[in-house]
Design an enzyme around this catalytic site. Structure first.
Site, PDB file in Angstrom:
ATOM      1  N   GLY A  78       0.693  -1.096   0.057  1.00 24.30           N
ATOM      2  CA  GLY A  78       0.009  -0.186  -0.115  1.00 24.30           C
ATOM      3  C   GLY A  78       0.759   1.231  -0.097  1.00 24.30           C
ATOM      4  N   ASP A  79       2.350   1.261   0.188  1.00 23.39           N
ATOM      5  CA  ASP A  79       3.263   2.504   0.045  1.00 23.39           C
ATOM      6  C   ASP A  79       4.328   2.096  -0.388  1.00 23.39           C
ATOM      7  OD1 ASP A  79       3.549   5.304   0.420  1.00 23.39           O
ATOM      8  OD2 ASP A  79       3.610   5.027   2.593  1.00 23.39           O
ATOM      9  N   THR A  80       4.493   1.397  -1.476  1.00 25.05           N
ATOM     10  CA  THR A  80       5.733   1.159  -2.021  1.00 25.05           C
ATOM     11  C   THR A  80       6.390   2.297  -2.484  1.00 25.05           C
ATOM     12  OG1 THR A  80       4.703   0.285  -3.852  1.00 25.05           O
ATOM     13  CG2 THR A  80       5.547  -1.438  -2.385  1.00 25.05           C
ATOM     14  N   ASN A  94      10.530   3.561   1.490  1.00 23.57           N
ATOM     15  CA  ASN A  94      10.230   2.241   2.313  1.00 23.57           C
ATOM     16  C   ASN A  94      10.597   0.727   1.619  1.00 23.57           C
ATOM     17  OD1 ASN A  94       8.302   3.706   4.063  1.00 23.57           O
ATOM     18  ND2 ASN A  94       6.760   3.256   2.701  1.00 23.57           N
TER      19      ASN A  94
END
Length: 175
Positions: free
Chosen positions: A33-35, A39
């Protein structure tokens, strides 16, 4: 098919009319959900090459469409690359070495990449009002995002996807 973004439709209407009817065919599962570059941990493997060795920040994990993860990854990796449209093919190569996109996912990828870029630009500006001391982080997308969106929009869906999928076909995962 005609480019859904080259008519008088807004991107929101294009998403509703072009992507939503296809979502039922998208492959689903747990996504990060937040690549983004903040991260993902990479390790050098020689000859200037790196491999992903870890992922951080699992606060956005969800059960959703895998192609959404791919689109966000392409969008965020484009932001820091001096040749942003070259990113899509490389990421597609890695992605499809594990999970091949179906035709509906391929047809929607362009619009799905535009989404996180637009969202990040809007949220960054909105959150800047609330957290002005965090300006550098909140406006990281603004540095290159508007230029990338404009370039993608001017090239159009057909040309951007042609580039990404042609580039992907020229890479070898085992190089």
């Amino acid at each position: 098919m005609e480019n859904p973004c080259r008519s008088d439709q807004s991107s929101h209407r294009a998403f509703k009319s072009y992507v939503l009817p296809k979502i039922g065919s998208f492959q689903k599962g747990i996504i990060h959900g937040d690549t983004n570059d903040k991260n993902i941990i990479v390790t050098p493997v020689g000859n200037g090459r790196h491999e992903v060795s870890g992922v951080l920040d699992f606060s956005s994990l969800m059960n959703d469409c895998y192609v959404f993860e791919l689109a966000a990854t392409i969008a965020y990796m484009m932001l820091e690359n001096p040749s942003p449209l070259d990113v899509g093919g490389a990421i597609l190569t890695g992605w499809e070495s594990i999970m091949v996109l179906n035709e509906d996912e391929r047809e929607c990828l362009y619009l799905l990449v535009l989404g996180p870029l637009c969202q990040s630009l809007v949220y960054g500006r909105e959150n800047l009002k609330k957290y002005p001391d965090n300006k550098d982080y909140l406006l990281v997308t603004a540095k290159n995002g508007t230029r990338i969106l404009t370039q993608m929009w001017e090239m159009g869906k057909k040309e951007v996807e042609r580039k990404w999928f042609t580039d992907a076909s020229t890479f070898s995962v085992n190089e």
